[in-house]
Design a protein around this motif. Structure first.
Motif, PDB file in Angstrom:
ATOM      1  N   VAL A  34       4.104 -21.008 -11.333  1.00  0.00           N
ATOM      2  CA  VAL A  34       4.239 -21.694 -12.622  1.00  0.00           C
ATOM      3  C   VAL A  34       3.780 -23.129 -12.409  1.00  0.00           C
ATOM      4  N   TRP A  35       3.015 -23.670 -13.378  1.00  0.00           N
ATOM      5  CA  TRP A  35       2.368 -24.973 -13.221  1.00  0.00           C
ATOM      6  C   TRP A  35       2.801 -25.893 -14.367  1.00  0.00           C
ATOM      7  N   SER A  36       3.290 -27.092 -14.016  1.00  0.00           N
ATOM      8  CA  SER A  36       3.790 -28.010 -15.054  1.00  0.00           C
ATOM      9  C   SER A  36       3.854 -29.432 -14.501  1.00  0.00           C
ATOM     10  N   LYS A  37       3.887 -30.414 -15.411  1.00  0.00           N
ATOM     11  CA  LYS A  37       4.131 -31.803 -14.999  1.00  0.00           C
ATOM     12  C   LYS A  37       5.564 -31.959 -14.544  1.00  0.00           C
ATOM     13  N   ASP A  38       6.432 -31.042 -15.014  1.00  0.00           N
ATOM     14  CA  ASP A  38       7.866 -31.124 -14.708  1.00  0.00           C
ATOM     15  C   ASP A  38       8.237 -29.974 -13.749  1.00  0.00           C
ATOM     16  N   PRO A  39       8.297 -30.235 -12.446  1.00  0.00           N
ATOM     17  CA  PRO A  39       8.530 -29.152 -11.479  1.00  0.00           C
ATOM     18  C   PRO A  39       9.852 -28.418 -11.702  1.00  0.00           C
ATOM     19  N   GLU A  40      10.884 -29.112 -12.178  1.00  0.00           N
ATOM     20  CA  GLU A  40      12.174 -28.428 -12.371  1.00  0.00           C
ATOM     21  C   GLU A  40      12.113 -27.463 -13.560  1.00  0.00           C
ATOM     22  N   ARG A  41      11.412 -27.888 -14.609  1.00  0.00           N
ATOM     23  CA  ARG A  41      11.215 -26.985 -15.761  1.00  0.00           C
ATOM     24  C   ARG A  41      10.461 -25.726 -15.280  1.00  0.00           C
ATOM     25  N   ALA A  42       9.431 -25.951 -14.468  1.00  0.00           N
ATOM     26  CA  ALA A  42       8.646 -24.822 -13.957  1.00  0.00           C
ATOM     27  C   ALA A  42       9.489 -23.942 -13.036  1.00  0.00           C
ATOM     28  N   ALA A  43      10.366 -24.569 -12.232  1.00  0.00           N
ATOM     29  CA  ALA A  43      11.174 -23.804 -11.278  1.00  0.00           C
ATOM     30  C   ALA A  43      12.097 -22.825 -11.997  1.00  0.00           C
ATOM     31  N   ALA A  44      12.649 -23.251 -13.151  1.00  0.00           N
ATOM     32  CA  ALA A  44      13.551 -22.372 -13.904  1.00  0.00           C
ATOM     33  C   ALA A  44      12.786 -21.131 -14.392  1.00  0.00           C
ATOM     34  N   ILE A  45      11.516 -21.326 -14.724  1.00  0.00           N
ATOM     35  CA  ILE A  45      10.701 -20.185 -15.174  1.00  0.00           C
ATOM     36  C   ILE A  45      10.298 -19.335 -13.967  1.00  0.00           C
ATOM     37  N   ALA A  46       9.928 -19.998 -12.862  1.00  0.00           N
ATOM     38  CA  ALA A  46       9.494 -19.280 -11.652  1.00  0.00           C
ATOM     39  C   ALA A  46      10.585 -18.320 -11.172  1.00  0.00           C
ATOM     40  N   ALA A  47      11.845 -18.744 -11.307  1.00  0.00           N
ATOM     41  CA  ALA A  47      12.962 -17.917 -10.823  1.00  0.00           C
ATOM     42  C   ALA A  47      13.056 -16.600 -11.591  1.00  0.00           C
TER      43      ALA A  47
ATOM     44  N   LEU B 200      10.408 -14.717 -12.358  1.00  0.00           N
ATOM     45  CA  LEU B 200       9.299 -13.817 -12.005  1.00  0.00           C
ATOM     46  C   LEU B 200       9.793 -12.766 -11.013  1.00  0.00           C
ATOM     47  N   GLU B 201       9.439 -11.504 -11.271  1.00  0.00           N
ATOM     48  CA  GLU B 201       9.917 -10.388 -10.414  1.00  0.00           C
ATOM     49  C   GLU B 201       8.966 -10.223  -9.234  1.00  0.00           C
ATOM     50  N   VAL B 202       9.091 -11.137  -8.273  1.00  0.00           N
ATOM     51  CA  VAL B 202       8.130 -11.199  -7.164  1.00  0.00           C
ATOM     52  C   VAL B 202       8.847 -11.544  -5.858  1.00  0.00           C
ATOM     53  N   GLY B 203       8.122 -11.389  -4.745  1.00  0.00           N
ATOM     54  CA  GLY B 203       8.669 -11.793  -3.453  1.00  0.00           C
ATOM     55  C   GLY B 203       8.642 -13.305  -3.274  1.00  0.00           C
ATOM     56  N   THR B 204       7.606 -13.956  -3.806  1.00  0.00           N
ATOM     57  CA  THR B 204       7.495 -15.423  -3.728  1.00  0.00           C
ATOM     58  C   THR B 204       7.036 -15.970  -5.076  1.00  0.00           C
ATOM     59  N   ALA B 205       7.794 -16.940  -5.610  1.00  0.00           N
ATOM     60  CA  ALA B 205       7.388 -17.613  -6.852  1.00  0.00           C
ATOM     61  C   ALA B 205       7.157 -19.085  -6.515  1.00  0.00           C
ATOM     62  N   TRP B 206       5.922 -19.534  -6.650  1.00  0.00           N
ATOM     63  CA  TRP B 206       5.598 -20.923  -6.314  1.00  0.00           C
ATOM     64  C   TRP B 206       5.621 -21.800  -7.575  1.00  0.00           C
ATOM     65  N   VAL B 207       5.825 -23.099  -7.363  1.00  0.00           N
ATOM     66  CA  VAL B 207       5.697 -24.079  -8.444  1.00  0.00           C
ATOM     67  C   VAL B 207       4.611 -25.076  -8.054  1.00  0.00           C
ATOM     68  N   ASN B 208       3.629 -25.222  -8.930  1.00  0.00           N
ATOM     69  CA  ASN B 208       2.510 -26.161  -8.737  1.00  0.00           C
ATOM     70  C   ASN B 208       1.739 -25.917  -7.443  1.00  0.00           C
ATOM     71  N   GLN B 209       1.772 -24.705  -6.949  1.00  0.00           N
ATOM     72  CA  GLN B 209       0.966 -24.276  -5.801  1.00  0.00           C
ATOM     73  C   GLN B 209       0.922 -22.757  -5.827  1.00  0.00           C
TER      74      GLN B 209
END
Ligand code: NAD
Length: 491
Positions: A424-437, A439-448
């Motif tokens: 998930v990609w955003s200017k706000d990493p914490e906002r993106a992190a809440a969305i990344a969590a 995702l039904e995946v083994g690894t969810a990255w934020v801004n990478q």
């Protein structure tokens, strides 16, 4: 003369051997089975190596079983010394290995060097992980300890997209935890692995490491072999299912690192020009032939058009060509079968109404001509039912899909049997992190995307795999927990 033609003119390379029981085997026991290896930048055979049959497999397994008791008795420190020497050999031979890897795999030489150096770095990282005996109970009556002991012989089966990295990761995991190894590279890219086998022949005691090249049936025989205790398989979901079914007959432990259909969700607050090069790199490096490449981009409607244009601009900058040419940034598709599949997906995408902002036109491939080149393609105008969105394309063509409501983007990203990784990609990493969590995946990255490390577990949810690689979780998959339960009462 263009580099591709130069490569075709080089004499057939034949100085490759299997490594079995500490010996280099240049000719298989039956004297006739060899693998022809094609340079995907020319479509021509440039080398051949011996192919192992059942006789070589039996010899390799027997050697690994003989070597197991002594190797497993070594301390972690002693095994570390040998493995560290292997990492040094890799680094010292990076230039030669990189050229060979580029000839058989296609990726640009600098990326081949990066792959080798990364394998060495990950090796070093894994050697820092320690497994101490755990005391679960220690009181007046009893002491209960938990130890981790090696499984025995590990069979390692690898794919063609990153042959060195995907061999060294499981190899180090198995050896460091005290197992011995029989390793089989993909028949499309056996050479750099066999060359490493030659280079490390004297680094390990005889029989500890055995490298045997061969076709798909050799992989199947490994999964059935009663002398192999564990299978580490990296490859497609379809083959992973066969590996699991076949390993069941002897209840082998399995680690399955399989395919993915990674989604990147790009939120409304990003600067498209800043994000586009990062997304492009993560989707297209190695011509998209990466398990954890970005394979679908979901972009918010507010930045959608600008992001598509910035991605297309990026695509136009990446020069496609022979990986031996220093100007090349994207090499060919690695083999004809995969090339045909990608060309088919392109045709299907056009039929489904996809609009190509860059790429699309492919040079013809015939028996005489040329390598398996595909221009990097950015596609809009598709919905979720198209093949390009639903399947793992494993090539340089990525769809960009529009969303308005982020919950809808999450639902669409998760609407797949794959579950390797996502971002998930955003200017706000914490906002993106809440969305990344979510995702039904083994690894969810934020801004990478595609960031892995030796102390971080990597692997797939859903049909993208079973188990993890790297970290103490990945290494424990090469060991059995053993409980020692002591009643302190004298008998
Ligand atoms: P593949 O499944 O066709 O082959 C992988 C290996 O399995 C080869 O060595 C092959 O010879 C062997 N094999 C084939 N049939 C077998 C059988 N029945 N039993 C045992 N072994 C058999 O995969 P590929 O086309 O070489 O690689 C591409 C796939 O690998 C993609 O789907 C990609 O996403 C996946 N991959 C996953 C990861 C990860 O870490 N999750 C990493 C790289 C690649």
């Amino acid at each position: 003369m263009p580099l591709a033609q130069l490569a075709e003119k080089t004499a057939l390379k034949t100085d490759f051997s299997l490594l079995i029981d500490g010996e280099s085997i240049a000719t298989p026991e039956n004297g006739r089975d060899f693998l022809d290896v094609i340079n995907p930048a020319t479509g021509a055979v440039f080398a051949r190596c011996p192919a192992a049959g059942k006789a070589e497999l039996d010899r390799a397994v027997a050697a690994a079983r003989r070597a197991f008791p002594a190797w497993s008795e070594h301390s972690f420190e002693d095994r570390t010394k040998a493995i560290r020497r292997m990492a040094e050999v890799l680094k010292a031979n990076a230039d030669t290995l990189a050229e060979l890897l580029t000839r058989e795999q296609g990726k640009p030489v600098q990326q081949s060097k990066d792959e080798i150096n990364r394998a060495a770095t990950l090796t070093e990282g894994m050697l820092n992980i320690r497994f101490e005996t755990q005391t679960i109970v220690d009181d007046a009556q009893a002491r209960i300890e938990l130890r981790y002991v090696p499984l025995g012989v590990a069979g390692i089966i690898t794919p063609w997209n990153a042959p060195i990295n995907l061999a060294i990761g499981p190899l180090v995991s198995a050896l460091y935890t005290g197992n011995t190894v029989v390793l089989k590279p993909s028949p499309y890219t056996p050479l750099s692995t066999l060359k490493i086998g030659e280079l490390i022949r004297d680094v390990f005691p005889r029989g500890v490491v055995n490298f045997i090249a061969g076709g798909d049936s050799l992989g199947q025989w490994m999964t059935e072999h009663p002398g192999i205790d564990k299978i580490s398989f990296t490859g497609s979901v379809a083959t992973g299912k066969k590996v699991m079914a076949s390993s069941a007959s002897t209840l082998k432990r399995v680690t399955l690192e399989l395919g993915g259909n990674d989604a990147a969700i790009v939120l409304d607050d990003v600067d498209p020009k800043v994000v586009a090069p990062k997304l492009f790199f993560a989707g297209f490096v190695n011509s998209g032939q990466v398990c954890m490449a970005i394979k679908r981009i979901y972009a918010h409607e507010k930045i959608y058009d600008a992001l598509c244009e910035a991605l297309a601009e990026e695509a136009r900058k990446w020069k496609v060509g022979d990986g031996l040419d220093p100007a090349t940034k994207l090499g060919p598709i690695q083999n004809r079968m995969q090339y045909d599949k990608v060309v088919d997906v392109i045709a299907d995408t056009k039929k489904a109404g996809g609009k190509f902002l860059a790429g699309a036109e492919q040079p013809p491939v015939s028996d005489k001509v040329v390598g398996y080149f595909v221009n990097p393609s950015i596609v809009t105008g598709l919905d979720e039912s198209s093949r390009l969105v639903r399947e793992e394309q494993f090539g340089p063509i990525v769809p960009v899909l529009k969303f308005t409501d982020v919950n809808d983007a999450i639902r669409r990203a998760n609407d797949t049997r794959y579950g390797l990784s996502g971002s998930v990609w955003s200017k706000d990493p914490e906002r993106a992190a809440a969305i990344a969590a979510k995702l039904e995946v083994g690894t969810a990255w934020v801004n990478q995307h595609r960031a892995t490390a030796a102390n971080v577990p990597f692997g797939g949810a859903k049909e993208s795999g079973i188990g993890r690689t790297y970290s103490d979780i990945g290494l424990k998959a090469y060991m059995e927990p053993r409980v020692i339960s002591i009643l302190k009462q004298p008998m």
